[in-house]
Structure formats: C-alpha cells, structure tokens
Motif scaffolding. Structure first.
Motif, PDB file in Angstrom:
ATOM      1  N   GLU A  18      11.462  50.040  -0.687  1.00  0.00           N
ATOM      2  CA  GLU A  18      12.746  50.017  -0.312  1.00  0.00           C
ATOM      3  C   GLU A  18      13.724  49.177  -1.199  1.00  0.00           C
ATOM      4  O   GLU A  18      14.762  49.304  -1.546  1.00  0.00           O
ATOM      5  N   ASN A  22      17.472  49.228  -2.898  1.00  0.00           N
ATOM      6  CA  ASN A  22      18.356  48.673  -1.719  1.00  0.00           C
ATOM      7  C   ASN A  22      18.250  47.223  -1.949  1.00  0.00           C
ATOM      8  O   ASN A  22      17.381  46.434  -1.410  1.00  0.00           O
ATOM      9  N   TRP A  25      18.307  44.943   1.160  1.00  0.00           N
ATOM     10  CA  TRP A  25      17.023  44.684   1.894  1.00  0.00           C
ATOM     11  C   TRP A  25      16.710  43.253   1.600  1.00  0.00           C
ATOM     12  O   TRP A  25      16.110  42.631   2.652  1.00  0.00           O
ATOM     13  N   SER A  42      10.475  53.212   0.282  1.00  0.00           N
ATOM     14  CA  SER A  42      11.799  54.164   0.715  1.00  0.00           C
ATOM     15  C   SER A  42      11.641  55.408   0.880  1.00  0.00           C
ATOM     16  O   SER A  42      10.423  55.953   0.981  1.00  0.00           O
TER      17      SER A  42
END
Length: 220
Positions: A18, A22, A25, A42
């Motif tokens: 992830e 992102n 995060w 993810s």
C-alpha cells in the motif's frame, strides 16, 4: 523421512504494498504508531496475489514459508488458499535488517494467526525477531542470514517448497542458490530445482507471465 530429489524451490516476492502508492500511509503509520515498514498489500497487490494463486493452482507445494510481515504473509496465504497448507512465518526470510531495524512486534505466531488464519502456529522459525543477527548496511548484508535459513529449511523439510520474501532477501536467495545477487519484480516467480543436496539448477527468475498488469513491478 529422507528427502527425495529432484524437487522444486519456488521463490515469490510479495505483491505491491500500500505505501508504494499511498504516501499518506506513512503519515498514518507515524500518527497511529503502527509497526515500522509493515504496510499491507494495496488493492492492486491483492489482485497480483490472486493471480499468483492461479499460477500455482495445479502446482504441488508441500511447504510454504514467508517472511513475517503483513505483505508477505498475505501474499503467501492467498497463494496457498484452498491447498490445505499452512504458512510458516520465517524470520530468516525478512528484508535486509538495515531497512527494517524495528521488526513488527506481532511476529509472535499466535498474534500473526489472529490476522492471517493460515499461519502455522506450530512452526518454530529458524530466526525469530529475538535471534536475528546484527547486519551491516546494504541489501547484500542479509546473505549470510538467508544462507543459514535456506540450509536449515532445505535440510528439515521434504518435498517442493514455496518461499515468499522481499527484494533483498530474494536477491540473497539467488546469491545462495546460483552465485549471483539478483533483484526481482513484485509478485514475480523464480524457480530452482534441487537435484541433490546442495546442488541447484536455476530455471528462471522474476517471471511475470501470470500477471495481467506488468507495469511498474519495482524490480530493485
């Protein structure tokens, strides 16, 4: 029981994480005091893991070992789901330690199994977070630890083995098995054949033929 040769050794790098896509995060990780460097997969990573599952649908896997991080355990659990196998959480397959100097606090098998039901609570790892050696900087600093891990796993477990690790630890697996440190892409498959004790034949590395989206697999 004696080990029968030849046998297959498959090595898979975890699917996309992830925090690859992102950046928020990492900020969430710091704000909520989450375990360092322990991003989950993810959405694309979960799809990649399912495609790995299809890749191994008809493969005879006898034991599955994975580094005890969320992304590796989730990838391994997805691959072996429906095969009647458990995932053995093995600290010896974790990332180079200079990249994860504070291993996840929930490496304890019972806690891992609460999140990932396919984790084998009866497995005693070759390396736990308490027995990991000191390592220097550089991705290849984990070669000695990975070498010890593979030696023990190969001696103690018969049949075809599936190992799920990280960029550096899989590079180290290649160093041990074929004498060349090699990076592979995320959710890709490498295969070796052990023809006799300590004798390995390299078949292929970083194969992505099972993935529907081969872009940006981060082969480093």
């Amino acid at each position: 029981m004696p080990i029968t040769y030849p046998r297959k050794i498959w090595i898979v790098r975890h699917a996309e994480r992830e925090d690859n896509i992102n950046k928020n995060w990492r900020r969430l990780e710091e704000a909520e005091d989450l375990a360092r460097d322990n991003s989950m997969l993810s959405e694309r990573g979960r799809q990649q893991a399912k495609e790995c599952q299809q890749r191994f649908k008809n493969a005879q896997i006898d034991h599955c070992f994975a580094s005890p991080f969320d992304r590796t355990i989730e990838t391994a659990s997805t691959i072996v789901e429906g095969k009647g196998l458990k995932v053995k959480a093995e600290g010896g397959l974790c990332e180079a330690l200079y990249l994860c100097e504070q291993p996840p606090g929930f490496w304890e098998t019972a806690e891992l199994a609460e999140k990932f039901p396919l984790v084998d609570t009866a497995y005693f790892p070759e390396f736990s977070k308490f027995t990991l050696p000191r390592e220097g900087c550089g991705d290849d600093a984990c070669v000695s630890r990975v070498r010890q891990t593979l030696k023990k796993l190969f001696e103690r477990h018969e049949g075809n083995l599936l190992l799920v690790g990280h960029g550096a630890s899989i590079g180290a697996c290649h160093e041990v098995l074929m004498g060349e440190f090699k990076y592979v892409g995320q959710a890709t498959v490498s295969e070796f054949e052990e023809t006799a004790p300590n004798c390995y034949r390299h078949k292929y590395s970083s194969d992505a033929s099972h993935l529907s989206d081969k872009k940006n697999l981060r082969p480093w």
